[in-house]
Design a protein around this motif. Sequence first.
Motif, PDB file in Angstrom:
ATOM      1  N   SER A 149       0.786  -1.372   0.014  1.00 12.95           N
ATOM      2  CA  SER A 149      -0.164   0.145  -0.104  1.00 12.95           C
ATOM      3  C   SER A 149       1.037   1.289   0.055  1.00 12.95           C
ATOM      4  O   SER A 149       0.529   2.472  -0.567  1.00 12.95           O
ATOM      5  CB  SER A 149      -0.958   0.034   1.384  1.00 12.95           C
ATOM      6  N   THR A 150       1.947   1.067   0.671  1.00  9.80           N
ATOM      7  CA  THR A 150       2.888   2.425   0.516  1.00  9.80           C
ATOM      8  C   THR A 150       3.515   2.559  -1.016  1.00  9.80           C
ATOM      9  O   THR A 150       3.193   3.651  -1.384  1.00  9.80           O
ATOM     10  CB  THR A 150       4.082   2.059   1.591  1.00  9.80           C
ATOM     11  N   ILE A 151       3.704   1.837  -1.369  1.00  7.74           N
ATOM     12  CA  ILE A 151       4.495   1.708  -2.901  1.00  7.74           C
ATOM     13  C   ILE A 151       3.104   2.375  -3.594  1.00  7.74           C
ATOM     14  O   ILE A 151       3.462   3.094  -4.551  1.00  7.74           O
ATOM     15  CB  ILE A 151       4.866   0.446  -3.227  1.00  7.74           C
ATOM     16  N   PHE A 152       1.853   1.555  -3.740  1.00  7.70           N
ATOM     17  CA  PHE A 152       0.803   2.032  -4.348  1.00  7.70           C
ATOM     18  C   PHE A 152       0.387   3.623  -4.283  1.00  7.70           C
ATOM     19  O   PHE A 152       0.278   4.353  -5.222  1.00  7.70           O
ATOM     20  CB  PHE A 152      -0.444   1.112  -4.147  1.00  7.70           C
ATOM     21  N   ALA A 153       0.315   3.873  -2.879  1.00  2.57           N
ATOM     22  CA  ALA A 153      -0.045   5.013  -2.491  1.00  2.57           C
ATOM     23  C   ALA A 153       1.034   6.371  -3.282  1.00  2.57           C
ATOM     24  O   ALA A 153       0.746   7.446  -3.412  1.00  2.57           O
ATOM     25  CB  ALA A 153      -0.406   5.466  -1.219  1.00  2.57           C
ATOM     26  N   SER A 154       2.485   5.835  -3.071  1.00  3.51           N
ATOM     27  CA  SER A 154       3.316   6.813  -3.388  1.00  3.51           C
ATOM     28  C   SER A 154       3.001   6.950  -4.932  1.00  3.51           C
ATOM     29  O   SER A 154       3.603   8.287  -5.332  1.00  3.51           O
ATOM     30  CB  SER A 154       4.544   6.236  -2.967  1.00  3.51           C
ATOM     31  N   THR A 155       2.515   6.277  -5.638  1.00  2.00           N
ATOM     32  CA  THR A 155       2.425   6.422  -7.000  1.00  2.00           C
ATOM     33  C   THR A 155       1.007   6.850  -7.356  1.00  2.00           C
ATOM     34  O   THR A 155       0.830   7.802  -8.140  1.00  2.00           O
ATOM     35  CB  THR A 155       2.561   5.151  -7.962  1.00  2.00           C
ATOM     36  N   TYR A 156      -0.132   6.510  -6.573  1.00  2.79           N
ATOM     37  CA  TYR A 156      -1.551   6.743  -7.404  1.00  2.79           C
ATOM     38  C   TYR A 156      -2.277   7.691  -6.441  1.00  2.79           C
ATOM     39  O   TYR A 156      -3.145   8.135  -6.521  1.00  2.79           O
ATOM     40  CB  TYR A 156      -2.264   5.602  -7.246  1.00  2.79           C
ATOM     41  N   GLY A 157      -1.684   7.869  -5.053  1.00  2.00           N
ATOM     42  CA  GLY A 157      -2.268   9.045  -4.227  1.00  2.00           C
ATOM     43  C   GLY A 157      -2.978   8.300  -3.004  1.00  2.00           C
ATOM     44  O   GLY A 157      -3.262   7.101  -2.710  1.00  2.00           O
TER      45      GLY A 157
END
Length: 237
Positions: A149-157
């Motif tokens: 989720s950290t990786i996803f949110a760093s990309t998608y918000g």
Amino acid sequence: MIGTIVNTCAIVVGTVVGALLHRGIKEKYRSVLYTGLGLASLAIGLNATITNFSKSHYPVLFIVSIAVGGVVGTALDIDGRFKRLVDKFGKHPNGQDAPKSNARLADGLATAILLYCIGPLSMLGPVISALKGDNTFLYTNATLDFVSSTIFASTYGLGMMLAAPVLFCWQGMFYLVAQLSSSAVSDALMAELLIVGGLLITGSGLSLLQLKDCKTLNLLPALLVPVVWFLILAFIK
């Protein structure tokens, strides 16, 4: 439900942390994190499978499960259907490209929900928690989901947080079903599910490491084969 609550909170916290890294995580760090996820998945999957081999009353059932489940999943093209669904999120009904931010968020959410929910840890974890009070699988899944989720949110918000309530409802459903029908889920059936589930986790690890695209989604019906087998045995008796 404590394991599911922890898993859900891990996604929320991971999303917040990732969103704060608004410039995104550099590719070299993203790569090493996914390598770590892949290695962890391999270890978890192989451990689950090997540990439960000695508990199996039907040594070849897992082979039949993977074979039958793989054929059914491939025939249904589960993997391909989901990928096409993800591609659809990036387009308007008229086929034109959607606004970039909406397309990115939809693409990220679809991928994240798949990773969080459609996996043996997320599906078997609530069942084991309900039947045995063991939250190990869910805590492990929470750790993996926090990193993801950290990786996803760093990309998608921050919008990626919408995946958290989906996960809670998904795992909650499995938990309640196991609670209501605990007498129907025997230790023998659980052992078979863990053997098959462990293999699927291992396949996910290989995919994360980019060693082999196992199309784990197409293998998910394999989890139903042991259930059907035990239902047949119960009917015969």
